[in-house]
Scaffold this motif. Structure first.
Motif, PDB file in Angstrom:
ATOM      1  N   GLN A 174      39.568  40.599  48.331  1.00 38.48           N
ATOM      2  CA  GLN A 174      39.696  40.011  47.003  1.00 38.48           C
ATOM      3  C   GLN A 174      38.407  39.309  46.575  1.00 38.48           C
ATOM      4  O   GLN A 174      37.677  38.767  47.395  1.00 38.48           O
ATOM      5  CB  GLN A 174      40.864  39.019  46.967  1.00 38.48           C
ATOM      6  N   ASP A 175      38.186  39.355  45.272  1.00 40.76           N
ATOM      7  CA  ASP A 175      37.048  38.655  44.663  1.00 40.76           C
ATOM      8  C   ASP A 175      37.517  38.155  43.300  1.00 40.76           C
ATOM      9  O   ASP A 175      37.357  38.821  42.276  1.00 40.76           O
ATOM     10  CB  ASP A 175      35.861  39.614  44.516  1.00 40.76           C
ATOM     11  N   ARG A 233      37.557  39.497  38.953  1.00 42.43           N
ATOM     12  CA  ARG A 233      38.813  40.144  38.584  1.00 42.43           C
ATOM     13  C   ARG A 233      38.731  40.777  37.197  1.00 42.43           C
ATOM     14  O   ARG A 233      38.150  40.220  36.265  1.00 42.43           O
ATOM     15  CB  ARG A 233      39.982  39.160  38.646  1.00 42.43           C
ATOM     16  N   LEU A 234      39.270  41.999  37.097  1.00 43.96           N
ATOM     17  CA  LEU A 234      39.325  42.784  35.866  1.00 43.96           C
ATOM     18  C   LEU A 234      37.937  43.155  35.345  1.00 43.96           C
ATOM     19  O   LEU A 234      37.781  43.489  34.159  1.00 43.96           O
ATOM     20  CB  LEU A 234      40.106  42.044  34.774  1.00 43.96           C
ATOM     21  N   ALA A 235      36.939  43.126  36.238  1.00 47.90           N
ATOM     22  CA  ALA A 235      35.586  43.494  35.819  1.00 47.90           C
ATOM     23  C   ALA A 235      35.515  44.986  35.519  1.00 47.90           C
ATOM     24  O   ALA A 235      36.143  45.799  36.203  1.00 47.90           O
ATOM     25  CB  ALA A 235      34.588  43.127  36.915  1.00 47.90           C
ATOM     26  N   PRO A 236      34.757  45.373  34.499  1.00 44.34           N
ATOM     27  CA  PRO A 236      34.633  46.798  34.164  1.00 44.34           C
ATOM     28  C   PRO A 236      33.749  47.515  35.192  1.00 44.34           C
ATOM     29  O   PRO A 236      33.126  46.882  36.046  1.00 44.34           O
ATOM     30  CB  PRO A 236      33.971  46.770  32.785  1.00 44.34           C
ATOM     31  N   GLY A 250      40.416  41.302  41.877  1.00 42.28           N
ATOM     32  CA  GLY A 250      39.006  41.526  42.157  1.00 42.28           C
ATOM     33  C   GLY A 250      38.760  42.558  43.236  1.00 42.28           C
ATOM     34  O   GLY A 250      37.626  42.683  43.722  1.00 42.28           O
ATOM     35  N   ARG A 251      39.769  43.327  43.607  1.00 39.13           N
ATOM     36  CA  ARG A 251      39.600  44.347  44.640  1.00 39.13           C
ATOM     37  C   ARG A 251      38.943  45.588  44.048  1.00 39.13           C
ATOM     38  O   ARG A 251      39.169  45.931  42.879  1.00 39.13           O
ATOM     39  CB  ARG A 251      40.959  44.708  45.246  1.00 39.13           C
ATOM     40  N   ALA A 288      45.604  45.817  27.952  1.00 39.09           N
ATOM     41  CA  ALA A 288      44.796  45.317  26.830  1.00 39.09           C
ATOM     42  C   ALA A 288      43.443  44.790  27.300  1.00 39.09           C
ATOM     43  O   ALA A 288      42.408  45.065  26.680  1.00 39.09           O
ATOM     44  CB  ALA A 288      45.568  44.211  26.102  1.00 39.09           C
ATOM     45  N   GLN A 289      43.437  44.037  28.436  1.00 38.22           N
ATOM     46  CA  GLN A 289      42.181  43.447  28.919  1.00 38.22           C
ATOM     47  C   GLN A 289      41.330  44.441  29.707  1.00 38.22           C
ATOM     48  O   GLN A 289      40.107  44.410  29.627  1.00 38.22           O
ATOM     49  CB  GLN A 289      42.477  42.245  29.824  1.00 38.22           C
ATOM     50  N   ALA A 290      41.968  45.315  30.480  1.00 35.43           N
ATOM     51  CA  ALA A 290      41.216  46.227  31.343  1.00 35.43           C
ATOM     52  C   ALA A 290      41.875  47.610  31.344  1.00 35.43           C
ATOM     53  O   ALA A 290      42.522  48.012  32.326  1.00 35.43           O
ATOM     54  CB  ALA A 290      41.136  45.670  32.766  1.00 35.43           C
TER      55      ALA A 290
END
Length: 305
Positions: free
Chosen positions: A66-67, A71-74, A87-88, A263-265
């Motif tokens: 996990q990071d 989290r939810l990074a493109p 964040g995986r 919606a976010q990712a």
């Protein structure tokens, strides 16, 4: 008589005719490779299997690492497919998810083959009351909505891969039963089966030498199609939280996790969804190509209830 059928006081039974065996493996492979679509499907499935097997060595990250900062990074250079809600790394989870999805489909189809082919062989060869009883049981099982049946079994026995695949395997048994029973019924009426009995061959030898070789082609094609169906059902159960439990990655659980963050990712839902669709389609196309290579058809085996 001079034709050799009647010799003195004894009757010499005619020799058993050769079975209509499946073409040699090399010939089947050549026929399959002549079909570009089926060959492409086969190559794709082999790549998926290769990635699944090598996932512990080629995955860029631990699938459960996990990071929360990311989290939810493109998608980025460090994480090609982005990161999920914990964040995986999405690519690593996709690779490890392939292992679970393929293993689950093999388990389910294995149970379906064990139950369906064995039952169809007994029903078709023995006939009579056993055929009627097994046929009615299969009709009852097919009358129950598939996903509802699987959910019920998992709810009673508890969630988990083994339980889910037991339910899916029972769902896949009826089509295999019908194919096996129809093929066995057709072969049972052939002349070489009567000749085998006249020669005093045991039922076991007759089944293994004459009936099973004729079942290989239609059953093998059916198995190829059902492997894709098993992946779909397993993904559905995992999406509902009834399959493999977190944090183990499966394509279905990845879809379930991404569903809450569309919606976010939105990128999180595309890749596992595309992999499920592409793998199921590849199994279907491979089944079509295999049917043509074996000289049979996906829909050639029918029977009257």
């Amino acid at each position: 008589m001079s034709d050799g059928v009647l010799v003195g006081p004894t009757l010499t039974p005619p020799a058993a005719a050769p079975t209509r065996a499946v073409p040699r493996r090399g010939r089947v492979l050549r026929r399959l490779l002549r079909q570009p679509v089926a060959t492409g499907a086969l190559v794709f499935l082999l790549l998926v299997v290769l990635v699944a097997v090598l996932a512990p060595w080629i995955a860029p990250y631990d699938p459960d690492q996990q990071d929360l900062i990311g989290r939810l990074a493109p998608p980025s250079g460090a994480h090609w497919l982005g990161q999920d809600d914990f964040g995986r790394d999405e690519l690593s989870r996709l690779m490890f998810g392939a292992r679970i999805s393929l293993l689950a489909s093999l388990q389910a189809v294995g149970i379906g083959v064990l139950v369906g082919v064995t039952g169809g062989l007994l029903a078709g060869f023995v006939g009579g009351r056993l055929d009627g009883l097994l046929g009615r049981l299969v009709d009852i099982l097919m009358a129950v909505p598939g996903l509802l049946f699987a959910i019920t079994v998992v709810a009673v026995l508890g969630p988990g891969l083994t339980t889910a695949m037991l339910a899916v395997g029972l769902l896949l048994a009826p089509p295999l039963f019908r194919v096996s029973r129809a093929t066995t019924r057709a072969v049972r009426e052939e002349t070489y089966i009567e000749a085998s009995r006249a020669l005093g061959y045991s039922t076991r030898r007759t089944v293994f030498h004459h009936v099973l070789p004729n079942m290989v082609a239609p059953v093998l094609v059916q198995i190829t199609i059902l492997l894709g169906l098993a992946i779909t059902i397993e993904a559905s159960l995992s999406f509902l939280g009834l399959g493999v439990q977190p944090p183990t990655a499966t394509w279905g659980s990845m879809l379930s996790d991404a569903n809450a963050y569309m919606a976010q990712a939105p990128h999180l839902i595309y890749v596992p969804g595309a992999m499920i669709a592409a793998t199921v389609l590849a199994f279907s196309l491979l089944g079509d190509g295999l049917a043509r290579a074996l000289g049979t058809s996906r829909f050639a085996v029918t029977e009257k209830s």
